[in-house]
Write a protein that holds these residues in place. Structure first.
Motif, mmCIF file in Angstrom:
data_model
loop_
_atom_site.group_PDB
_atom_site.id
_atom_site.type_symbol
_atom_site.label_atom_id
_atom_site.label_comp_id
_atom_site.label_asym_id
_atom_site.label_seq_id
_atom_site.Cartn_x
_atom_site.Cartn_y
_atom_site.Cartn_z
ATOM 1 N N THR A 251 123.242 63.502 93.830
ATOM 2 C CA THR A 251 123.733 64.855 94.067
ATOM 3 C C THR A 251 122.596 65.839 94.354
ATOM 4 O OG1 THR A 251 123.699 65.392 91.700
ATOM 5 C CG2 THR A 251 125.729 64.473 92.582
ATOM 6 N N GLU A 252 121.362 65.373 94.294
ATOM 7 C CA GLU A 252 120.236 66.240 94.619
ATOM 8 C C GLU A 252 120.181 66.467 96.125
ATOM 9 O OE1 GLU A 252 117.544 67.791 92.593
ATOM 10 O OE2 GLU A 252 119.352 67.609 91.397
ATOM 11 N N ILE A 253 120.176 67.725 96.551
ATOM 12 C CA ILE A 253 120.120 68.054 97.973
ATOM 13 C C ILE A 253 118.665 67.982 98.433
ATOM 14 C CG2 ILE A 253 120.568 69.836 99.696
ATOM 15 C CD1 ILE A 253 122.882 70.784 97.920
ATOM 16 N N GLN A 254 118.413 67.123 99.415
ATOM 17 C CA GLN A 254 117.063 66.894 99.908
ATOM 18 C C GLN A 254 116.776 67.740 101.148
ATOM 19 O OE1 GLN A 254 115.116 65.015 97.998
ATOM 20 N NE2 GLN A 254 116.872 64.563 96.652
ATOM 21 N N PHE B 55 126.907 68.217 106.502
ATOM 22 C CA PHE B 55 128.027 67.465 105.942
ATOM 23 C C PHE B 55 127.589 66.723 104.681
ATOM 24 C CE2 PHE B 55 131.009 63.968 105.469
ATOM 25 C CZ PHE B 55 132.211 64.635 105.629
ATOM 26 N N THR B 56 126.338 66.220 104.677
ATOM 27 C CA THR B 56 125.800 65.568 103.484
ATOM 28 C C THR B 56 125.677 66.568 102.346
ATOM 29 O OG1 THR B 56 124.563 63.977 104.821
ATOM 30 C CG2 THR B 56 123.835 64.278 102.551
ATOM 31 N N LYS C 270 127.461 66.312 98.684
ATOM 32 C CA LYS C 270 126.715 66.335 97.432
ATOM 33 C C LYS C 270 127.195 67.475 96.527
ATOM 34 C CE LYS C 270 122.529 63.954 98.888
ATOM 35 N NZ LYS C 270 121.052 64.009 98.994
ATOM 36 N N VAL C 271 127.539 68.619 97.117
ATOM 37 C CA VAL C 271 128.087 69.722 96.323
ATOM 38 C C VAL C 271 129.422 69.296 95.713
ATOM 39 C CG1 VAL C 271 129.052 72.051 96.416
ATOM 40 C CG2 VAL C 271 126.893 71.555 97.582
ATOM 41 N N GLU C 272 130.252 68.615 96.499
ATOM 42 C CA GLU C 272 131.537 68.121 95.995
ATOM 43 C C GLU C 272 131.332 67.161 94.827
ATOM 44 O OE1 GLU C 272 134.645 65.293 95.317
ATOM 45 O OE2 GLU C 272 132.798 64.763 96.367
ATOM 46 N N ALA C 273 130.327 66.278 94.953
ATOM 47 C CA ALA C 273 130.048 65.316 93.881
ATOM 48 C C ALA C 273 129.586 66.037 92.611
ATOM 49 C CB ALA C 273 128.986 64.318 94.343
ATOM 50 N N LYS C 274 128.785 67.085 92.796
ATOM 51 C CA LYS C 274 128.301 67.838 91.632
ATOM 52 C C LYS C 274 129.456 68.564 90.944
ATOM 53 C CE LYS C 274 124.658 70.925 90.107
ATOM 54 N NZ LYS C 274 123.450 71.673 90.469
#
Length: 279
Positions: A80-83, A89-90, A94-98
């Motif tokens: 879930t870490e945004i790189q 879209f990724t 990742k925000v949805e997963a968090k």
């Protein structure tokens, strides 16, 4: 180690005892490789009491130590870490997963009896004052209008002085104050809570799952997850969603107290409220 778990540990770190901090440090450093360890084994490794390990897991919002271990193991990596190079879209994924992870933590932090107690307080109240400061004020306003939709006489004002004046007109036998504070330790909401207690008004708190000044004075509490890290826009994403989850759950729980009554009043609640304000 999953980012949300680490952020949660860091948020609660000042409230841990020295022995509990040993548990926190170990899990942050070794959580990715944790095996099927028992609370007794972990206590032995760290030279702390088993009660310390159990108390730590409860402060983290788990009902049992095994739930915490299973959650850490299933969380996997820093997905879930945004790189830096992530596409939009990724980023959304990742925000949805968090959000999903944080909402699970909120659900795990609340017991059915706590929901029942909160719903009973709201159901029994004639007049309800909702209060929150700054960002929490917006959430308190949403709660207020949701209650109005149920046909409740509910009020929300960002002015703490005006709110305290209105509070003094409440009847301790049939009214209620609800204070929304994500951290549970800010002076304004805690002051409002203490003013309600001084007047003998029942107090429902929506605040952080950890022990805090607001939850300690409340008649009943609903627990959310506050993440104190504000180093980037991503660190605290989902916190407000956790509060919204508890607000909507509260409204649904109140509705369950008397579905026939609230079904009859729901459609007309907002219209009646606007009509009264125009007069």
């Amino acid at each position: 180690m999953i980012a949300l778990f680490t952020a949660r540990v860091k948020s609660l770190y000042p409230k841990f005892t020295m022995a509990e901090r040993k548990v926190a440090d170990y899990l942050i450093m070794n959580g990715d490789e944790i095996e099927d360890v028992t609370s007794h084994e972990l206590a032995r490794r760290l030279d702390v009491g088993q009660s310390t390990v159990m108390r730590f897991s409860k402060k983290m919002g788990y009902s049992m130590f095994g739930e915490m271990v299973a959650d850490i193991k299933s969380s996997g990596d820093l997905s879930t870490e945004i790189q830096n190079g992530d596409g939009l879209f990724t980023v959304m994924s990742k925000v949805e997963a968090k959000y999903h992870e944080l909402l699970k933590s909120v659900i795990r932090s609340n017991r059915e009896e706590d929901l029942g107690s909160a719903a009973h307080l709201v159901d029994a109240a004639d007049t309800i004052i909702c209060y929150g400061c700054m960002e929490s004020g917006l959430l308190a306003s949403h709660l207020c209008w949701s209650l109005v939709g149920l046909g409740k006489s509910a009020y929300c004002d960002a002015d703490i002085i005006q709110t305290k004046r209105r509070l003094r007109m409440l009847d301790p036998t049939r009214d209620l104050v609800i204070v929304v504070s994500k951290s549970g330790d800010k002076s304004e909401p805690v002051g409002m809570a203490k003013a309600a207690v001084a007047e003998g008004i029942p107090l429902l708190a929506i605040c952080d799952a950890s022990d805090n000044p607001l939850s300690r004075v409340a008649t009943s509490s609903l627990r959310v997850i506050e993440i104190a890290d504000r180093s980037t826009p991503m660190t605290s994403m989902g916190v407000d969603a956790g509060v919204m989850l508890m607000i909507d759950t509260l409204i649904a729980s109140v509705y369950q107290q008397d579905r026939k009554k609230y079904a009859a009043s729901y459609r007309g609640g907002i219209v009646a409220a606007f009509s009264e304000r125009r007069e």
